[in-house]
Design an enzyme around this catalytic site. Structure first.
Site: not given
Ligand code: 15L
Length: 273
Positions: A47, A75, A113, A115, A142, A146, A180
């Site tokens: 881990d 992750g 990400s 996000h 999340y 990041k 999207r």
């Molecule tokens: C991400 O970062 C996620 O891990 C994944 O589950 C998707 O949601 C992806 O982004 C996305 O934005 O499509």
């Protein structure tokens, strides 16, 4: 290069380990689960949130081989509580970065990400495209984790001279699955191209790119990736007639993080019970 790939058994890890090996790199897998059936390269089951376990992996590897880089893909891929998110993304990165400094491994490529900036409204983006010189604007815990991990990478680049590249990945899938996705898709082949570019670009210091294919409808700037040698070849537009239309398409297009930016949040951030 000889590359340690964390999350090697995951959806991105399985593609990246195969892709890097196809391109002539030596790969070492690291995951909480044993190696998938049929995989024939070195593997550690541990881990990454356990700093002692990570240190043991580095000690074992470096005792026998060189290690040129770490690709950190491990992750949880979705929203969790704030402590869980920080553990899954930022604590794991810290354990790896510390081990890298100890063992003089200097290249760190990270699956960040979209996000991290997912709560950025699309309305008003210059030319409809979001660059990397923008405020961190997470859409979820999340996304917060990041952003925190990107900040940690910046710290280790500045303090310890590591070369670190944060890949703000869009939607990594075999093919786009929604409207999207026509904007956010990262194809498997482009994903491997992206990781290899981040591994081999000369002396990036601290760098960020948007990990998406060359989508006609893309809404993230590809120039930072180009500057690092990432040249995507695929375009989600080839699926434009086939992706299912959904009732949430317009709502999902309001923020660059799509559904993550719209879902109800876990609150409170910390469990007081
Ligand atoms: C991400 O970062 C996620 O891990 C994944 O589950 C998707 O949601 C992806 O982004 C996305 O934005 O499509």
């Amino acid at each position: 290069m000889r590359v340690l790939v964390t999350g090697a058994a995951g959806s991105i890890g399985r593609v990246v380990t195969v892709g890097l090996r196809d391109r002539g790199h030596d790969v070492v897998g690291l995951d909480r689960v044993p190696s998938p059936d049929g995989s024939d390269f070195p593997w550690h089951t541990a881990d990454c949130a356990d700093a002692d376990a990570v240190a043991d992996v580095f000690d074992a590897e470096l005792a026998q081989h060189r290690l040129d880089a770490v690709v950190h893909l491990a992750g949880h891929p979705d929203e969790q509580s704030l402590p869980e998110s920080l553990t899954s993304h930022t604590v794991t990165a810290a354990a790896l970065l510390d081990a890298m400094v100890t063992h003089d491994v200097t290249r760190f490529v990270y699956a960040s990400s979209n996000h991290a900036v997912g709560r950025t409204p699309r309305a008003g983006l210059p030319d409809g495209v979001l660059g990397i010189d923008t405020r961190p604007r997470p859409d979820s815990f999340y996304g917060v984790a990041k952003v925190a991990t990107e900040a940690l990478m910046s710290l280790y680049a500045d303090r310890y001279g590591l070369d670190v590249v944060a890949l703000r990945i869009g939607s990594f899938l075999p093919e786009p699955q929604s409207v999207r996705g026509l904007s956010t898709w990262l194809s498997h082949d482009d994903g491997v191209r992206m990781v290899e570019a981040a591994l081999t670009t000369p002396a990036p210091g601290y760098a960020v790119l948007y990990g998406v294919s060359a989508n006609t409808r893309g809404w993230w700037d590809l120039a930072p990736g180009h500057a690092l040698g990432y040249e995507p070849l695929d375009d989600a537009e080839a699926w434009a007639d086939r992706v299912p239309r959904g009732d949430d398409d317009a709502a999902e297009a309001a923020y660059v993080g799509g559904p993550f930016a719209l879902e109800p949040m876990f609150r409170p951030a910390l469990d007081r019970s």
